[in-house]
Design an enzyme around this catalytic site. Structure first.
Site, PDB file in Angstrom:
ATOM      1  N   ARG A   1       0.855  -1.197   0.000  1.00  5.85           N
ATOM      2  CA  ARG A   1       0.000   0.000   0.000  1.00  5.85           C
ATOM      3  C   ARG A   1       0.877   1.228   0.000  1.00  5.85           C
ATOM      4  NH1 ARG A   1      -4.671   0.313   4.376  1.00  5.85           N
ATOM      5  NH2 ARG A   1      -2.919   0.582   5.757  1.00  5.85           N
TER       6      ARG A   1
ATOM      7  N   THR B   1      -1.266   7.493  -0.327  1.00  7.30           N
ATOM      8  CA  THR B   1      -2.589   7.415  -0.992  1.00  7.30           C
ATOM      9  C   THR B   1      -3.401   6.220  -0.508  1.00  7.30           C
ATOM     10  OG1 THR B   1      -1.751   6.029  -2.765  1.00  7.30           O
ATOM     11  CG2 THR B   1      -1.596   8.406  -3.100  1.00  7.30           C
TER      12      THR B   1
ATOM     13  N   ASP C   1       0.283  -3.779  12.374  1.00  7.25           N
ATOM     14  CA  ASP C   1       0.775  -4.148  11.039  1.00  7.25           C
ATOM     15  C   ASP C   1       1.097  -5.651  11.021  1.00  7.25           C
ATOM     16  OD1 ASP C   1       2.504  -2.509   8.535  1.00  7.25           O
ATOM     17  OD2 ASP C   1       2.712  -4.670   8.853  1.00  7.25           O
TER      18      ASP C   1
ATOM     19  N   ASP D   1       4.655  -6.720   9.750  1.00  7.49           N
ATOM     20  CA  ASP D   1       5.725  -6.435  10.712  1.00  7.49           C
ATOM     21  C   ASP D   1       5.672  -7.406  11.895  1.00  7.49           C
ATOM     22  OD1 ASP D   1       6.845  -4.382   9.280  1.00  7.49           O
ATOM     23  OD2 ASP D   1       5.685  -2.808  10.273  1.00  7.49           O
TER      24      ASP D   1
END
Ligand code: PRP
Ligand code: URA
Length: 210
Positions: A105, A109, A201, A204
């Site tokens: 991603r 944006t 995340d 991660d």
């Protein structure tokens, strides 16, 4: 929610999700939980998978039984975090072939960018389990499904551990023919496109990159 969306409501899944969300859960346990939840989800999402009649000889007689053709199943993780779900499906179907779609991603944006795609031969004729633990804005999953369709895939199932309502609705509307399985539907996205309450995340936490 649309007809093509299935939300799990199983106490065992809830229990595992609670541990997964905890910021104190370490990488090893996080990875194991993602795998275990995926295995449970795979059982449920296989309910309508096609069976082939086979003749089996028991110690007592011949009988017609039903099997899933293992070569008819493919797993496609969206890199990176989807990799954490592959073993969970392989526990049920160890011989399923694996394709990879790389998406990240854009942090500004939030739009997905495809950077890699390598799919097994004959993928068009297989039931494809597209896996990614997080379905946030739904951009990555929507584009990954389009990428699979452009290569001829017709039978696609999307499995995500956590879905945001906005993302699930976006994918369901863009691809009404795809069944979407999420183990839990969270409250909303925050201003950075992270799922709340979420788990942070996923990539991660799976790979220890932060
Ligand atoms: C995460 C996640 C999904 C995507 C979901 O990947 O694994 O692929 O974000 O967001 P979306 O629904 O808004 O598209 P990320 O882009 O962080 O890449 P990574 O797996 O390499 O960490
Ligand atoms: N990707 C993640 O890993 N987590 C989120 O909450 C949203 C996107």
């Amino acid at each position: 929610m649309k007809d093509n969306v299935f939300v799990f409501d199983h106490p065992l899944v809830k229990h595992k999700i609670a541990i997964l969300r905890d910021k104190n859960t370490g990488m090893k346990q996080f990875r194991e939980l993602i795998e275990e939840i995926t295995t449970i989800m795979t059982y449920e999402s296989m309910r309508d998978v096609e069976l082939t009649p086979v003749e089996v000889e028991t110690p007592l007689e011949r009988t017609v039984q039903y099997k899933v053709r293992e070569e008819s199943i493919a797993i496609v993780p969206i890199l990176r975090a989807g990799l954490g779900m592959v073993n969970g499906v392989h526990k049920v179907f160890p011989t399923a072939c694996v394709g990879h779609i790389g998406m990240y991603r854009d942090e500004r944006t939030l739009e997905p960018r495809e950077y890699y795609c390598k799919l097994p031969e004959g993928i068009a004729g297989k039931t494809v389990f597209l896996v990614d633990p997080m379905l946030a804005t739904g951009g990555s999953a929507t584009d990954a499904i389009s990428a699979l369709k452009s290569r001829g895939c017709k039978n696609i199932k999307l499995m995500s551990i956590i879905g945001a309502p906005e993302g699930v609705e976006r994918v369901a509307a863009a691809h009404p023919d795809v069944k979407i399985y999420v183990s839990t539907l969270d409250r909303q996205l925050n201003e950075n496109g992270y799922i709340l309450p979420g788990l942070g995340d996923a990539g991660d936490r799976l790979f220890g990159t932060k």
